[in-house]
Design an enzyme around this catalytic site. Sequence first.
Site, PDB file in Angstrom:
ATOM      1  N   GLU A  41       0.823  -1.209   0.000  1.00 44.10           N
ATOM      2  CA  GLU A  41       0.000   0.000   0.000  1.00 44.10           C
ATOM      3  C   GLU A  41       0.854   1.255   0.000  1.00 44.10           C
ATOM      4  O   GLU A  41       0.526   2.227  -0.677  1.00 44.10           O
ATOM      5  CB  GLU A  41      -0.957   0.011   1.198  1.00 44.10           C
ATOM      6  CG  GLU A  41      -2.148  -0.922   1.031  1.00 44.10           C
ATOM      7  CD  GLU A  41      -3.009  -0.578  -0.185  1.00 44.10           C
ATOM      8  OE1 GLU A  41      -3.243   0.622  -0.429  1.00 44.10           O
ATOM      9  OE2 GLU A  41      -3.431  -1.503  -0.889  1.00 44.10           O
ATOM     10  N   CYS A 196     -12.997   0.746 -14.733  1.00 51.65           N
ATOM     11  CA  CYS A 196     -13.341   2.161 -14.618  1.00 51.65           C
ATOM     12  C   CYS A 196     -12.064   2.989 -14.719  1.00 51.65           C
ATOM     13  O   CYS A 196     -11.699   3.727 -13.817  1.00 51.65           O
ATOM     14  CB  CYS A 196     -14.058   2.398 -13.284  1.00 51.65           C
ATOM     15  SG  CYS A 196     -15.016   3.922 -13.216  1.00 51.65           S
TER      16      CYS A 196
END
Length: 369
Positions: A41, A196
């Site tokens: 992350e 997307c």
Amino acid sequence: MTHPLLPKHFQQHVLNWFNKHGRKNLPWQQKKSPYHVWLSEIMLQQTQVTTVTPYFQRFIKQFPNLSSLAAAQLDEVLNLWAGLGYYARARNLLRCAQMLEQKYAGKFPQNLIQLQTLPGIGRSTAGAILSLGFDQAAAILDGNVKRVLTRFHAIAGWPGLSAVNKKLWELAERYTPIQQTAAYTQAMMDLGALICTRTQPKCDQCPLQTHCLAYNTGNPAHFPSPKPSKKLPIRSIQMLILVNQQQEILLEKRPPTGIWGGLWSLPECPSDADAKNFSKKHYYCETEKVRQAMQMRHTFSHFHLDIQAVVMQVNKWHPPLMESDRIVWYNVQQLQKKGLAAPIKKLIQQLNNSTYTHSNGIFGKAPRK
DNA sequence: AAAGCGGGGCG
DNA sequence: CGCCCAGCTTT
């Protein structure tokens, strides 16, 4: 305003899609580990999966767990990070590992409040660690999720605006399920990354298509609203390629914070200064044959840096002992062993390559065979 | 050449 | 809070 879809149904669409099409073999998914989730992350902040992958693999090979990282030297971490950018992330990573060892018995705390006190961990990263690492109900709002949500609800306004950001967090939390949070979180990131997408979103493959406001009003690519653009100022400097008689070049370690903080770089000289005098005064080099070798522009998020590379032959060098940690002579063939900022590495390699093709490379002439 | 990507730190 | 800072890749 009514929601186009109940959270329960939103989640079902997203999770069903994930089961068929989601990514389940990313390097940091090989082993379910909060350490791997955290490290990935941090690396994925501002950086895409394809770029991160090799860095992540090298990193866990050298530091397989939290305690090995906590015991590392900053230089080792920066060397592994060199080229990824945003080097404060690497400094925070090490500090965070050390804090976890000292204050949390080497474990990640399992709540948002404590996670966010750790360096490098903000609200979204804390949510990612909880959801992906511990399968706890916590929302994330990274660039992927922002894109999905701004489109799904046709939310106008740049997401950096606090009002828009607040709205997006509300939506992110509303849709995040209590069960299967890890799968849902990964699903939303995958949806943003694979379907997307920023340009040319694949709406025909999207599980949320029929309820997506942006799709239904005709322009999904219109969202999210772009950041208000600003003209970037230009800063000009000279970078000195000081070459000694062993054909090594001088590298200087950058100050611990700021641009390329803690990395190795070329000596930097103000553009209006005389490179020869500057080399003598700050790098203890008696030089000759000053040559303007090449010009390059590197753009940061907030300014352009115009770099004029100046190659100089060093005849004598009289360093004081105290400077031996800050400046080193380095063989051009071994650059990969030093943590160099990407554009500096590129600049040196371009100059080095031109050694063999032109007469204007680092050494001024083609080497004898 | 411009846009995109989170979080730290300051006043 | 609002504002500045940081570095690559992709388009």
